[in-house]
Write a protein that holds these residues in place. Structure first.
Motif, PDB file in Angstrom:
ATOM      1  N   LEU A   1      -8.253  97.708  29.657  1.00 27.54           N
ATOM      2  CA  LEU A   1      -7.776  97.822  28.278  1.00 27.54           C
ATOM      3  C   LEU A   1      -6.831  99.011  28.124  1.00 27.54           C
ATOM      4  O   LEU A   1      -5.824  98.935  27.409  1.00 27.54           O
ATOM      5  N   LEU A   2      -7.179 100.110  28.810  1.00 25.22           N
ATOM      6  CA  LEU A   2      -6.338 101.303  28.726  1.00 25.22           C
ATOM      7  C   LEU A   2      -4.950 101.033  29.298  1.00 25.22           C
ATOM      8  O   LEU A   2      -3.930 101.467  28.737  1.00 25.22           O
ATOM      9  N   ASN A   3      -4.874 100.292  30.395  1.00 22.57           N
ATOM     10  CA  ASN A   3      -3.577  99.933  30.983  1.00 22.57           C
ATOM     11  C   ASN A   3      -2.773  99.050  30.032  1.00 22.57           C
ATOM     12  O   ASN A   3      -1.546  99.201  29.913  1.00 22.57           O
ATOM     13  N   GLN A   4      -3.468  98.128  29.348  1.00 27.99           N
ATOM     14  CA  GLN A   4      -2.782  97.256  28.389  1.00 27.99           C
ATOM     15  C   GLN A   4      -2.231  98.057  27.219  1.00 27.99           C
ATOM     16  O   GLN A   4      -1.101  97.819  26.765  1.00 27.99           O
ATOM     17  N   VAL A   5      -3.043  99.003  26.729  1.00 30.78           N
ATOM     18  CA  VAL A   5      -2.587  99.832  25.607  1.00 30.78           C
ATOM     19  C   VAL A   5      -1.386 100.677  26.026  1.00 30.78           C
ATOM     20  O   VAL A   5      -0.409 100.811  25.276  1.00 30.78           O
ATOM     21  N   ASP A   6      -1.446 101.229  27.234  1.00 32.72           N
ATOM     22  CA  ASP A   6      -0.313 102.023  27.736  1.00 32.72           C
ATOM     23  C   ASP A   6       0.956 101.169  27.841  1.00 32.72           C
ATOM     24  O   ASP A   6       2.064 101.639  27.548  1.00 32.72           O
ATOM     25  N   GLU A   7       0.794  99.914  28.255  1.00 34.86           N
ATOM     26  CA  GLU A   7       1.945  99.021  28.377  1.00 34.86           C
ATOM     27  C   GLU A   7       2.540  98.716  26.997  1.00 34.86           C
ATOM     28  O   GLU A   7       3.773  98.687  26.827  1.00 34.86           O
ATOM     29  N   ILE A   8       1.664  98.489  26.011  1.00 36.00           N
ATOM     30  CA  ILE A   8       2.131  98.215  24.643  1.00 36.00           C
ATOM     31  C   ILE A   8       2.891  99.424  24.089  1.00 36.00           C
ATOM     32  O   ILE A   8       3.973  99.289  23.495  1.00 36.00           O
ATOM     33  N   ILE A   9       2.312 100.623  24.283  1.00 37.30           N
ATOM     34  CA  ILE A   9       2.961 101.840  23.785  1.00 37.30           C
ATOM     35  C   ILE A   9       4.299 102.057  24.489  1.00 37.30           C
ATOM     36  O   ILE A   9       5.310 102.452  23.872  1.00 37.30           O
ATOM     37  N   LYS A  10       4.335 101.747  25.790  1.00 33.11           N
ATOM     38  CA  LYS A  10       5.584 101.897  26.556  1.00 33.11           C
ATOM     39  C   LYS A  10       6.655 100.955  26.033  1.00 33.11           C
ATOM     40  O   LYS A  10       7.820 101.361  25.842  1.00 33.11           O
ATOM     41  N   ASN A  11       6.282  99.687  25.796  1.00 32.42           N
ATOM     42  CA  ASN A  11       7.237  98.707  25.273  1.00 32.42           C
ATOM     43  C   ASN A  11       7.729  99.107  23.887  1.00 32.42           C
ATOM     44  O   ASN A  11       8.917  98.947  23.562  1.00 32.42           O
ATOM     45  N   TYR A  12       6.811  99.616  23.072  1.00 34.50           N
ATOM     46  CA  TYR A  12       7.186 100.043  21.721  1.00 34.50           C
ATOM     47  C   TYR A  12       8.188 101.192  21.792  1.00 34.50           C
ATOM     48  O   TYR A  12       9.189 101.224  21.054  1.00 34.50           O
ATOM     49  N   THR A  13       7.925 102.142  22.714  1.00 36.00           N
ATOM     50  CA  THR A  13       8.816 103.291  22.858  1.00 36.00           C
ATOM     51  C   THR A  13      10.203 102.853  23.352  1.00 36.00           C
ATOM     52  O   THR A  13      11.231 103.330  22.865  1.00 36.00           O
TER      53      THR A  13
END
Length: 284
Positions: free
Chosen positions: A171-183
């Protein structure tokens, strides 16, 4: 002559008492019950002490203690009082309990109560034979941690904690990916006011601040589970296994000069009273 005689008698008596009262040793072990095993810990210590009083060699042979000296042997347990766990802690818990109708607060209350009730405990072994006493303490601690029920429960706890860490990491990796895409999206559009919400796969909007909070919760939960894996290796966690130390001797065996000092004190007191008595008779 009287003083000399009292000193000689006192020294002889003190020396004799110091020989009669033999040296006693102890070892103190600090432990922390895991998985609600406190009642089990107190029960098993009571069982061991009862078998010591009964000099039940069959019981001790069954747990691998074949040579045992029951002279002066004793096992006690008491809670270690920790500084700071006083009125302030109780007021904090009372404040949390006023919100217990909220699920999140109820979970916190349960966790805090469990933490406050999970005290360290001191197991003290008393004995006269240093070598056999230390060996006895080691084997008793092994016996305490050989409970099959808690061993099975321990495996389940550790398995659950490992799975939780693995799932949280995904889940943490998924959240990091979402935040990265948003950035990246924010940078490519070069707009500082895209808003505080993002859309996940054409579903409901998610607040970016909540996403960061969720990430922090996952990290804290992973850290907690790692601590559980480190602590929960035995039903009763061993905090500190002390060294053998000599127990303070009883009042009469502390110093060889104590008895003659008492005798001399009594002699001078008696002499003073006799002197005062003579003076009072002369006055009258």
């Amino acid at each position: 002559m009287v003083l000399t005689g009292l000193v000689i008698i006192g020294l002889g008596t003190g020396f004799g008492l110091s020989k009669i009262i033999s040296t006693k040793y102890k070892v103190e072990i600090i432990v922390k019950p895991q998985m609600e095993s406190k009642n089990y810990l107190y029960d098993v210590i009571s069982e061991i002490q009862s078998n010591i009083l009964a000099k039940d060699t069959l019981f001790f042979n069954s747990i691998g203690i074949n040579e045992i000296d029951f002279t002066g042997l004793e096992v006690t347990i008491n809670r270690v009082v920790e500084e700071g766990s006083t009125e302030g802690d109780l007021q904090y818990l009372e404040l949390l309990q006023s919100f217990e109708n909220i699920d999140a607060i109820s979970d916190i209350v349960r966790a805090e109560l469990q933490n406050k009730s999970s005290f360290n405990h001191r197991i003290t072994f008393f004995y006269k034979n240093v070598e056999k006493g230390s060996d006895f303490a080691n084997k008793i601690m092994s016996y305490i941690n050989s409970n099959k029920y808690f061993d099975g429960l321990l495996k389940v706890y550790r398995s659950n904690a490992s799975n939780r860490i693995e799932q949280n990491q995904i889940l943490l990796n998924q959240v990091d990916e979402i935040i990265k895409n948003y950035t990246n999206t924010l940078a490519s559009k070069n707009e500082s006011s895209l808003g505080e919400r993002i859309i996940l796969d054409n579903q409901e909007q998610v607040n970016i601040a909540d996403l960061f909070e969720y990430k922090n919760l996952l990290i804290r939960d992973i850290e907690t589970k790692k601590i559980e894996l480190e602590e929960r290796t035995n039903p009763v966690a061993l905090i500190n296994f002390g060294k053998s130390q000599q127990v303070q001797k009883s009042f009469f065996a502390k110093k060889i000069f104590l008895v003659p000092s008492i005798l001399l004190g009594l002699f001078f007191t008696f002499s003073l009273l006799r002197y005062l008595n003579k003076k009072s008779k002369l006055i009258h």
